[in-house]
Motif scaffolding. Structure first.
Motif, PDB file in Angstrom:
ATOM      1  N   LYS A  17      12.493 -20.606  22.272  1.00 43.26           N
ATOM      2  CA  LYS A  17      11.370 -19.822  22.778  1.00 43.26           C
ATOM      3  C   LYS A  17      10.092 -20.516  22.300  1.00 43.26           C
ATOM      4  O   LYS A  17      10.113 -21.359  21.397  1.00 43.26           O
ATOM      5  N   GLN A  18       8.990 -20.126  22.890  1.00 43.72           N
ATOM      6  CA  GLN A  18       7.716 -20.733  22.538  1.00 43.72           C
ATOM      7  C   GLN A  18       7.410 -20.553  21.046  1.00 43.72           C
ATOM      8  O   GLN A  18       6.899 -21.465  20.401  1.00 43.72           O
ATOM      9  N   SER A  19       7.769 -19.422  20.477  1.00 44.88           N
ATOM     10  CA  SER A  19       7.514 -19.180  19.048  1.00 44.88           C
ATOM     11  C   SER A  19       8.307 -20.154  18.175  1.00 44.88           C
ATOM     12  O   SER A  19       7.811 -20.598  17.128  1.00 44.88           O
ATOM     13  N   ASN A  20       9.520 -20.513  18.596  1.00 44.18           N
ATOM     14  CA  ASN A  20      10.320 -21.494  17.851  1.00 44.18           C
ATOM     15  C   ASN A  20       9.646 -22.857  17.867  1.00 44.18           C
ATOM     16  O   ASN A  20       9.608 -23.558  16.850  1.00 44.18           O
ATOM     17  N   VAL A  21       9.134 -23.234  19.035  1.00 47.72           N
ATOM     18  CA  VAL A  21       8.452 -24.522  19.177  1.00 47.72           C
ATOM     19  C   VAL A  21       7.171 -24.534  18.353  1.00 47.72           C
ATOM     20  O   VAL A  21       6.873 -25.505  17.652  1.00 47.72           O
ATOM     21  N   ALA A  23       6.549 -22.948  15.676  1.00 48.55           N
ATOM     22  CA  ALA A  23       6.893 -23.059  14.254  1.00 48.55           C
ATOM     23  C   ALA A  23       7.066 -24.531  13.849  1.00 48.55           C
ATOM     24  O   ALA A  23       6.810 -24.898  12.708  1.00 48.55           O
ATOM     25  N   LEU A  24       7.473 -25.367  14.813  1.00 49.79           N
ATOM     26  CA  LEU A  24       7.670 -26.793  14.540  1.00 49.79           C
ATOM     27  C   LEU A  24       6.408 -27.629  14.806  1.00 49.79           C
ATOM     28  O   LEU A  24       6.081 -28.524  14.029  1.00 49.79           O
ATOM     29  N   LEU A  25       5.730 -27.353  15.913  1.00 56.08           N
ATOM     30  CA  LEU A  25       4.622 -28.211  16.356  1.00 56.08           C
ATOM     31  C   LEU A  25       3.247 -27.559  16.275  1.00 56.08           C
ATOM     32  O   LEU A  25       2.236 -28.233  16.491  1.00 56.08           O
ATOM     33  N   GLY A  26       3.193 -26.266  16.016  1.00 58.11           N
ATOM     34  CA  GLY A  26       1.924 -25.547  16.049  1.00 58.11           C
ATOM     35  C   GLY A  26       1.599 -25.126  17.475  1.00 58.11           C
ATOM     36  O   GLY A  26       2.407 -25.268  18.384  1.00 58.11           O
ATOM     37  N   LYS A  27       0.387 -24.605  17.650  1.00 58.09           N
ATOM     38  CA  LYS A  27      -0.051 -24.158  18.976  1.00 58.09           C
ATOM     39  C   LYS A  27      -0.266 -25.357  19.885  1.00 58.09           C
ATOM     40  O   LYS A  27      -0.706 -26.414  19.445  1.00 58.09           O
ATOM     41  N   ALA A  28       0.005 -25.179  21.139  1.00 58.95           N
ATOM     42  CA  ALA A  28      -0.196 -26.240  22.134  1.00 58.95           C
ATOM     43  C   ALA A  28      -1.685 -26.504  22.310  1.00 58.95           C
ATOM     44  O   ALA A  28      -2.520 -25.617  22.111  1.00 58.95           O
ATOM     45  N   ASP A  29      -2.027 -27.744  22.692  1.00 59.18           N
ATOM     46  CA  ASP A  29      -3.418 -28.090  22.979  1.00 59.18           C
ATOM     47  C   ASP A  29      -3.885 -27.431  24.263  1.00 59.18           C
ATOM     48  O   ASP A  29      -5.067 -27.125  24.418  1.00 59.18           O
ATOM     49  N   ARG A  59      12.645 -19.646  28.111  1.00 54.49           N
ATOM     50  CA  ARG A  59      13.303 -20.615  27.218  1.00 54.49           C
ATOM     51  C   ARG A  59      12.876 -22.024  27.618  1.00 54.49           C
ATOM     52  O   ARG A  59      12.615 -22.313  28.785  1.00 54.49           O
ATOM     53  N   LEU A  60      12.838 -22.908  26.631  1.00 55.57           N
ATOM     54  CA  LEU A  60      12.497 -24.307  26.861  1.00 55.57           C
ATOM     55  C   LEU A  60      13.609 -24.952  27.682  1.00 55.57           C
ATOM     56  O   LEU A  60      14.762 -24.996  27.266  1.00 55.57           O
ATOM     57  N   GLY A  61      13.235 -25.442  28.878  1.00 58.73           N
ATOM     58  CA  GLY A  61      14.249 -26.002  29.766  1.00 58.73           C
ATOM     59  C   GLY A  61      13.954 -27.405  30.247  1.00 58.73           C
ATOM     60  O   GLY A  61      14.829 -28.062  30.802  1.00 58.73           O
ATOM     61  N   TYR A  62      12.708 -27.885  30.027  1.00 63.74           N
ATOM     62  CA  TYR A  62      12.355 -29.203  30.542  1.00 63.74           C
ATOM     63  C   TYR A  62      11.299 -29.828  29.644  1.00 63.74           C
ATOM     64  O   TYR A  62      10.370 -29.134  29.207  1.00 63.74           O
ATOM     65  N   ILE A  63      11.448 -31.119  29.371  1.00 62.32           N
ATOM     66  CA  ILE A  63      10.526 -31.830  28.487  1.00 62.32           C
ATOM     67  C   ILE A  63      10.138 -33.153  29.133  1.00 62.32           C
ATOM     68  O   ILE A  63      10.991 -33.881  29.638  1.00 62.32           O
ATOM     69  N   ARG A 141      21.103 -25.201  23.985  1.00 63.09           N
ATOM     70  CA  ARG A 141      21.504 -25.829  22.713  1.00 63.09           C
ATOM     71  C   ARG A 141      21.011 -25.054  21.507  1.00 63.09           C
ATOM     72  O   ARG A 141      21.592 -25.127  20.436  1.00 63.09           O
ATOM     73  N   PHE A 142      19.924 -24.316  21.687  1.00 59.15           N
ATOM     74  CA  PHE A 142      19.371 -23.526  20.591  1.00 59.15           C
ATOM     75  C   PHE A 142      20.044 -22.167  20.573  1.00 59.15           C
ATOM     76  O   PHE A 142      20.068 -21.458  21.571  1.00 59.15           O
TER      77      PHE A 142
END
Length: 144
Positions: A17-21, A23-29, A59-63, A141-142
């Motif tokens: 989820k966005q909150s998980n991301v 926690a790792l990278l901070g807020k998006a630009d 959910r994160l589905g594409y990068i 995967r998460f």
């Protein structure tokens, strides 16, 4: 960051989820919604574009990554030729490639691993990876 086909990139795993991301990278630009109401987050420093699918509970589905230090199976990919990368990947895992070209931009796609190498001027400019779908369901995967 290491590109991990079927799984994600670095510590980012498909299904987060966005909150998980955050926690790792901070807020998006930058953050916006696309025409399908998916949430797109841009991380300038990491040269990442993350898509959280609206119809999958965001959910994160594409990068998409274009960072010059992006690594696939231990080797940097940005700035190299797609054919060179293809030849270095495990042959059993990356058998079939589809190549399409439009307006000078070449897409080299492996559907089994949902990996796309986007090239311009003969060099990979970005890499796209997506979550795998099996029997019409995403393989997240998460595990929350």
């Amino acid at each position: 960051m290491e590109i991990k086909p079927k799984n994600g990139i670095g510590d980012l795993l498909f299904g987060m989820k966005q909150s998980n991301v955050e926690a790792l990278l901070g807020k998006a630009d930058k953050q916006f919604k696309d025409e399908d109401k998916n949430v797109i987050c841009l991380y300038n420093q990491h040269k990442l574009r993350l898509t959280f699918y609206e119809d999958e509970d965001f959910r994160l589905g594409y990068i998409v990554i274009s960072h010059p230090k992006a690594v696939l199976f231990g080797k940097e990919v940005i700035g190299r030729a797609a054919k060179e990368i293809e030849s270095e990947l495990p042959e059993k895992q990356f058998k079939d490639w589809e190549i399409a070209e439009e307006d000078g931009i070449e897409s080299t796609f492996n559907e089994d691993n949902w990996l796309m190498l986007i090239s311009e001027f003969g060099e990979i400019a970005k890499v796209e990876v997506g979550a795998i779908i099996v029997n019409d369901e995403f393989e997240w995967r998460f595990k929350a």
